[in-house]
Write a protein that holds these residues in place. Structure first.
Motif, short mmCIF file in Angstrom:
data_model
loop_
_atom_site.label_atom_id
_atom_site.label_comp_id
_atom_site.label_asym_id
_atom_site.label_seq_id
_atom_site.Cartn_x
_atom_site.Cartn_y
_atom_site.Cartn_z
N MET A 1 36.69 28.40 28.35
CA MET A 1 37.89 28.03 29.11
C MET A 1 38.11 29.06 30.21
O MET A 1 37.98 30.25 30.01
CB MET A 1 39.10 27.98 28.19
CG MET A 1 40.38 27.52 28.87
SD MET A 1 41.72 27.32 27.68
CE MET A 1 43.03 26.84 28.79
N ALA A 2 38.47 28.57 31.40
CA ALA A 2 38.67 29.47 32.54
C ALA A 2 39.88 30.35 32.32
O ALA A 2 40.89 29.95 31.74
CB ALA A 2 38.82 28.65 33.81
N GLU A 32 37.03 34.60 35.33
CA GLU A 32 36.20 34.49 34.13
C GLU A 32 36.18 33.06 33.62
O GLU A 32 37.18 32.35 33.61
CB GLU A 32 36.74 35.42 33.04
CG GLU A 32 35.84 35.56 31.85
CD GLU A 32 36.22 36.70 30.93
OE1 GLU A 32 35.46 36.96 29.98
OE2 GLU A 32 37.27 37.34 31.18
N GLY A 33 34.97 32.59 33.24
CA GLY A 33 34.82 31.27 32.69
C GLY A 33 34.68 30.15 33.70
O GLY A 33 34.71 28.97 33.33
N THR A 170 26.91 38.11 30.33
CA THR A 170 28.29 37.61 30.34
C THR A 170 28.52 36.80 31.60
O THR A 170 29.21 35.79 31.58
CB THR A 170 29.28 38.78 30.29
OG1 THR A 170 29.02 39.57 29.14
CG2 THR A 170 30.71 38.28 30.26
N MET A 171 27.92 37.28 32.70
CA MET A 171 28.03 36.60 33.99
C MET A 171 26.65 36.47 34.59
O MET A 171 25.86 37.41 34.59
CB MET A 171 28.95 37.37 34.93
CG MET A 171 29.12 36.69 36.28
SD MET A 171 30.40 37.46 37.28
CE MET A 171 30.30 36.41 38.75
N LEU A 172 26.37 35.27 35.08
CA LEU A 172 25.05 34.96 35.62
C LEU A 172 25.19 34.64 37.10
O LEU A 172 26.05 33.85 37.49
CB LEU A 172 24.48 33.76 34.87
CG LEU A 172 23.02 33.38 35.05
CD1 LEU A 172 22.12 34.54 34.64
CD2 LEU A 172 22.70 32.15 34.21
N GLY A 199 31.13 29.30 28.04
CA GLY A 199 31.22 30.65 27.50
C GLY A 199 30.75 31.73 28.44
O GLY A 199 30.70 32.91 28.08
N ARG A 200 30.36 31.35 29.68
CA ARG A 200 29.91 32.33 30.66
C ARG A 200 30.59 32.07 32.00
O ARG A 200 31.18 31.02 32.23
CB ARG A 200 28.40 32.25 30.88
CG ARG A 200 27.55 32.66 29.71
CD ARG A 200 26.08 32.65 30.08
NE ARG A 200 25.24 33.04 28.96
CZ ARG A 200 24.79 32.21 28.04
NH1 ARG A 200 25.09 30.92 28.13
NH2 ARG A 200 24.05 32.63 27.05
#
Length: 252
Positions: A1-2, A32-33, A170-172, A199-200
């Motif tokens: 979820m954002a 995030e998200g 965690t972040m791509l 989830g990322r």
């Protein structure tokens, strides 16, 4: 979820090359998200911004934060260990290794087996369960024992994403993931990005505006090294300045 909380932010980042200002005072916030796109015409400064965010370039001025930590002066490997990973950066594909062996090699780094090529196959085989999970996640299970050189272009890109996921980011950050692909491969990789985004957080530079419209929660438009617009796809595509600079020719 954002989340409303930014996971990656840049404040006033500027990049000068011997007096030429390639990027000027760019400020952006990646929540995030979310899946966030960075777009713009050729020469807009997208690659330079991307390289600053992934630490291949250090800004002349400005500040970059990841999860509230100042990463402006860190090196790419250091931010990768924090969970900020650029696809196709660490995850080189070895053409004459099988799909499974490529992913096993990628898993050696977080498993602290990197560079230990003298290790027995029994030790490395302990990575197989996780490797097969990643291969399945990118829909390559039927090709697990095929040499990477025999994969289609789109499936090679899927393998590269699998090897990047081995670092458990965690972040791509994806640099033009659809470049050079046909319609079928674009659909396949779009579906893959949609799945791995759960989830990322994902930031992508992408020229295919139909992909951006389909996948992205937010879009930042660059022109001449500065931010021209920022918002949802509908918001930025309705901006006359954006249509004039970049999008009009594709949506007339």
């Amino acid at each position: 979820m954002a989340s409303a909380t930014p996971i990656l932010s840049a404040t006033g980042i500027t990049m000068e090359f011997r007096g030429f200002v390639a990027v000027k005072d760019v400020t952006l916030s990646i929540r995030e998200g979310t899946v966030h796109a960075l777009i713009g015409p050729n020469g807009a400064g997208k690659t330079t911004v991307f390289n600053m965010l992934t630490k291949f370039l250090t800004p002349t001025r400005g500040r970059i934060e990841f999860r509230g930590r100042d990463i402006t002066a860190l090196k790419p490997a250091e931010v990768a260990r924090l969970g900020l990973v650029r696809s196709f950066q660490i995850s080189a594909v070895f053409p004459h290794l099988t799909v499974l062996d490529n992913v096993r090699v990628a898993l050696q780094r977080p498993s602290r087996l990197a560079t230990q090529f003298w290790r027995s196959s029994d030790v490395l085989s302990r990575l197989d369960d996780r490797a097969l999970e990643l291969i399945d996640a990118v829909n390559l299970s039927p090709y697990a024992h095929l040499p990477a050189v025999e994969l289609s272009y789109g499936r090679k890109r899927a393998l590269e994403i699998a090897t990047t996921l081995a670092l458990d980011p965690t972040m791509l950050l994806l640099d033009e993931p659809m470049a050079g692909m046909g319609h079928e491969d674009i659909g396949r990789i779009s579906d893959l990005i949609r799945r791995i985004a759960k989830g990322r957080t994902i930031l992508m530079v992408e020229h295919n505006l139909h992909v951006v419209e389909d996948l992205c929660d937010r879009v930042t438009v660059l022109a001449r090294g500065e931010i021209l617009a920022d918002g949802s796809y509908d918001e930025v595509s309705a901006d006359p300045r954006v249509r004039e600079a970049y999008m009009g020719t594709e949506h007339e």
